[in-house]
Design a protein around this motif. Sequence first.
Motif, PDB file in Angstrom:
ATOM      1  N   SER A 195       1.295   3.529   1.814  1.00 25.20           N
ATOM      2  CA  SER A 195       0.817   2.077   1.988  1.00 25.20           C
ATOM      3  C   SER A 195       1.551   1.234   0.866  1.00 25.20           C
ATOM      4  O   SER A 195       1.716   0.173   1.192  1.00 25.20           O
ATOM      5  CB  SER A 195      -0.714   2.198   1.794  1.00 25.20           C
ATOM      6  OG  SER A 195      -1.310   2.636   3.002  1.00 25.20           O
ATOM      7  N   GLU A 196       1.821   1.838  -0.296  1.00 25.70           N
ATOM      8  CA  GLU A 196       2.463   1.215  -1.359  1.00 25.70           C
ATOM      9  C   GLU A 196       3.693   0.665  -0.693  1.00 25.70           C
ATOM     10  O   GLU A 196       4.378  -0.424  -1.168  1.00 25.70           O
ATOM     11  CB  GLU A 196       2.443   1.872  -2.461  1.00 25.70           C
ATOM     12  CG  GLU A 196       2.984   1.104  -3.637  1.00 25.70           C
ATOM     13  CD  GLU A 196       2.894   1.918  -5.145  1.00 25.70           C
ATOM     14  OE1 GLU A 196       3.044   1.161  -6.255  1.00 25.70           O
ATOM     15  OE2 GLU A 196       2.614   2.920  -4.970  1.00 25.70           O
ATOM     16  N   SER A 197       4.390   1.876  -0.044  1.00 32.77           N
ATOM     17  CA  SER A 197       5.963   1.648   0.344  1.00 32.77           C
ATOM     18  C   SER A 197       5.890   0.730   1.486  1.00 32.77           C
ATOM     19  O   SER A 197       6.734  -0.548   1.263  1.00 32.77           O
ATOM     20  CB  SER A 197       6.473   2.819   0.812  1.00 32.77           C
ATOM     21  OG  SER A 197       6.511   3.794  -0.457  1.00 32.77           O
ATOM     22  N   PHE A 233      -2.807  -2.755  -2.731  1.00 31.95           N
ATOM     23  CA  PHE A 233      -1.285  -2.680  -3.155  1.00 31.95           C
ATOM     24  C   PHE A 233      -0.921  -4.056  -2.642  1.00 31.95           C
ATOM     25  O   PHE A 233       0.149  -4.669  -3.457  1.00 31.95           O
ATOM     26  CB  PHE A 233      -0.597  -1.649  -2.197  1.00 31.95           C
ATOM     27  CG  PHE A 233      -0.684  -0.062  -2.915  1.00 31.95           C
ATOM     28  CD1 PHE A 233      -0.440  -0.019  -4.196  1.00 31.95           C
ATOM     29  CD2 PHE A 233      -1.285   0.964  -2.037  1.00 31.95           C
ATOM     30  CE1 PHE A 233      -0.578   1.416  -4.961  1.00 31.95           C
ATOM     31  CE2 PHE A 233      -1.525   2.329  -2.723  1.00 31.95           C
ATOM     32  CZ  PHE A 233      -1.197   2.311  -4.035  1.00 31.95           C
ATOM     33  N   VAL A 262       3.777  -2.214   1.935  1.00 32.57           N
ATOM     34  CA  VAL A 262       3.563  -3.360   1.664  1.00 32.57           C
ATOM     35  C   VAL A 262       4.698  -4.077   0.958  1.00 32.57           C
ATOM     36  O   VAL A 262       5.160  -5.325   1.228  1.00 32.57           O
ATOM     37  CB  VAL A 262       2.571  -3.398   0.354  1.00 32.57           C
ATOM     38  CG1 VAL A 262       2.456  -4.798  -0.484  1.00 32.57           C
ATOM     39  CG2 VAL A 262       1.109  -2.964   0.804  1.00 32.57           C
ATOM     40  N   HIS A 263       5.755  -3.450   0.384  1.00 32.35           N
ATOM     41  CA  HIS A 263       6.898  -3.875  -0.181  1.00 32.35           C
ATOM     42  C   HIS A 263       8.011  -4.350   0.973  1.00 32.35           C
ATOM     43  O   HIS A 263       9.144  -4.656   0.775  1.00 32.35           O
ATOM     44  CB  HIS A 263       7.637  -2.969  -1.116  1.00 32.35           C
ATOM     45  CG  HIS A 263       6.917  -2.664  -2.074  1.00 32.35           C
ATOM     46  ND1 HIS A 263       6.412  -3.565  -3.112  1.00 32.35           N
ATOM     47  CD2 HIS A 263       6.395  -1.504  -2.660  1.00 32.35           C
ATOM     48  CE1 HIS A 263       6.061  -3.158  -4.233  1.00 32.35           C
ATOM     49  NE2 HIS A 263       5.617  -1.697  -3.979  1.00 32.35           N
ATOM     50  N   ALA A 278      -2.265   6.727   1.030  1.00 33.68           N
ATOM     51  CA  ALA A 278      -2.041   5.897  -0.251  1.00 33.68           C
ATOM     52  C   ALA A 278      -0.565   5.652  -0.789  1.00 33.68           C
ATOM     53  O   ALA A 278      -0.314   4.537  -1.038  1.00 33.68           O
ATOM     54  CB  ALA A 278      -2.954   6.261  -1.345  1.00 33.68           C
ATOM     55  N   TYR A 279       0.213   6.735  -1.012  1.00 36.47           N
ATOM     56  CA  TYR A 279       1.430   6.812  -1.250  1.00 36.47           C
ATOM     57  C   TYR A 279       2.605   5.686  -0.060  1.00 36.47           C
ATOM     58  O   TYR A 279       3.089   5.035  -0.376  1.00 36.47           O
ATOM     59  CB  TYR A 279       1.982   7.931  -1.259  1.00 36.47           C
ATOM     60  CG  TYR A 279       3.524   8.197  -1.628  1.00 36.47           C
ATOM     61  CD1 TYR A 279       3.882   8.193  -2.981  1.00 36.47           C
ATOM     62  CD2 TYR A 279       4.596   8.110  -0.530  1.00 36.47           C
ATOM     63  CE1 TYR A 279       5.274   8.098  -3.253  1.00 36.47           C
ATOM     64  CE2 TYR A 279       5.734   7.976  -0.956  1.00 36.47           C
ATOM     65  CZ  TYR A 279       6.307   8.053  -2.299  1.00 36.47           C
ATOM     66  OH  TYR A 279       7.630   8.090  -2.807  1.00 36.47           O
ATOM     67  N   LYS A 325      -2.036  -6.345  -5.480  1.00 37.37           N
ATOM     68  CA  LYS A 325      -1.096  -6.090  -6.760  1.00 37.37           C
ATOM     69  C   LYS A 325       0.129  -6.917  -6.324  1.00 37.37           C
ATOM     70  O   LYS A 325       0.733  -7.264  -7.556  1.00 37.37           O
ATOM     71  CB  LYS A 325      -0.875  -4.484  -6.905  1.00 37.37           C
ATOM     72  CG  LYS A 325      -0.111  -3.977  -8.152  1.00 37.37           C
ATOM     73  CD  LYS A 325      -0.060  -2.451  -7.903  1.00 37.37           C
ATOM     74  CE  LYS A 325       0.869  -2.110  -9.309  1.00 37.37           C
ATOM     75  NZ  LYS A 325       0.810  -0.774  -9.444  1.00 37.37           N
ATOM     76  N   SER A 334      11.616   5.369   0.514  1.00 33.94           N
ATOM     77  CA  SER A 334      11.059   4.688  -0.762  1.00 33.94           C
ATOM     78  C   SER A 334      11.713   4.920  -1.887  1.00 33.94           C
ATOM     79  O   SER A 334      12.140   4.225  -2.758  1.00 33.94           O
ATOM     80  CB  SER A 334       9.583   5.064  -0.947  1.00 33.94           C
ATOM     81  OG  SER A 334       9.400   6.243  -1.196  1.00 33.94           O
TER      82      SER A 334
END
Length: 349
Positions: free
Chosen positions: A219-221, A78, A223-224, A216-217, A81, A20
């Motif tokens: 998952s954000e990556s 995420f 999604v992108h 959580a960390y 968002k 990431s």
Amino acid sequence: MERIFFLLTAIGVPLSVAGSLLHWPAAPMFVVYCVTIIALASYMGRATESLAIVAGPRIGGLLNATFGNAVELIISIFALKAGLVGVVLASLTGSVLGNLLLVAGLSFFVGGLKYKRQSFNVYDARHNAGLLTFAILVAFVIPEVFSMTMNEQKTLSLSVGISVIMIVLYLAALYFKLVTHRGVYQHKEDEEEREEPEWSKGRAMLILALATAAVAYVSESLVHTFEVVAHSFGWSELFIGVIIVAIVGNAAEHASAIIMAYKNKMNVAVEIAIGSTLQIAMFVAPVLVLVSLAFPTKMALVFTLPELVAMVTAVLLTIVLSNDGDTNWFEGATLLGAYMIMGIGFYLL
């Protein structure tokens, strides 16, 4: 198996962080993120199982469902968002289908291979049937029907109103089951050996907190990578949400339910599968509607027709097969067959 998950976590988390930060290619990192989340989910599952042994089957099932759904809730926030409302709605659909057909199906099938007949609390089954009917057939179908003659703002207002009602009713259902009517509908349980938890209460809570933060960390990556992966593999947004995100997001409870069924603890297995579905429909989905109000892209509780028909069908089939409080491997195979049919359909859409 525990050693494998440890290695996957030890390798996957640093790779996810590096990928990431250094912007490595999305397609291979999508696989790394998914595997890492599943490995972390196994730790969440083991921690909640340790807590569940201390708390008892009902609270244990609720804990497994809650922390199993925590992964999906994090991924979905995420995704909201990032404006991927279609992926979020599809993942909610996938969770309902995955829990009712895949998790329950595998639990019934695996348990049924070891025991010719398995039973669980019939009163819980009937209580859950009523809630499933409300959560899917009423609360999900109504917005779909009424929104046909509404503009976007009115549809969102309807979704917010329904979401608040569903959250209140879900909390009331927990209060009913765990407080006012605790033990009232309890039938005689099979004699079970008293299990010792794998980890102490303090250690289990610490591991749960650390695993959730790591999820959580990652998952954000994850999604992108969705848009690039969808283009690379020719997958639709719907298929990514219904199948991929739903399976990755619910990996912990999938494993927990199957293990419980193999140990002939069907009350816990059913509580995980059905309880998780109810939590997704009556709590996670409404919470996501309310959370979306803080983002530029708002999410109304309106699903596509294939999603809605698939969920209604899954609920009706589950109620018919589980309402007698009795199950076997063939009923599990029936649920799995239904899941495969729907999976093929969503893949080809």
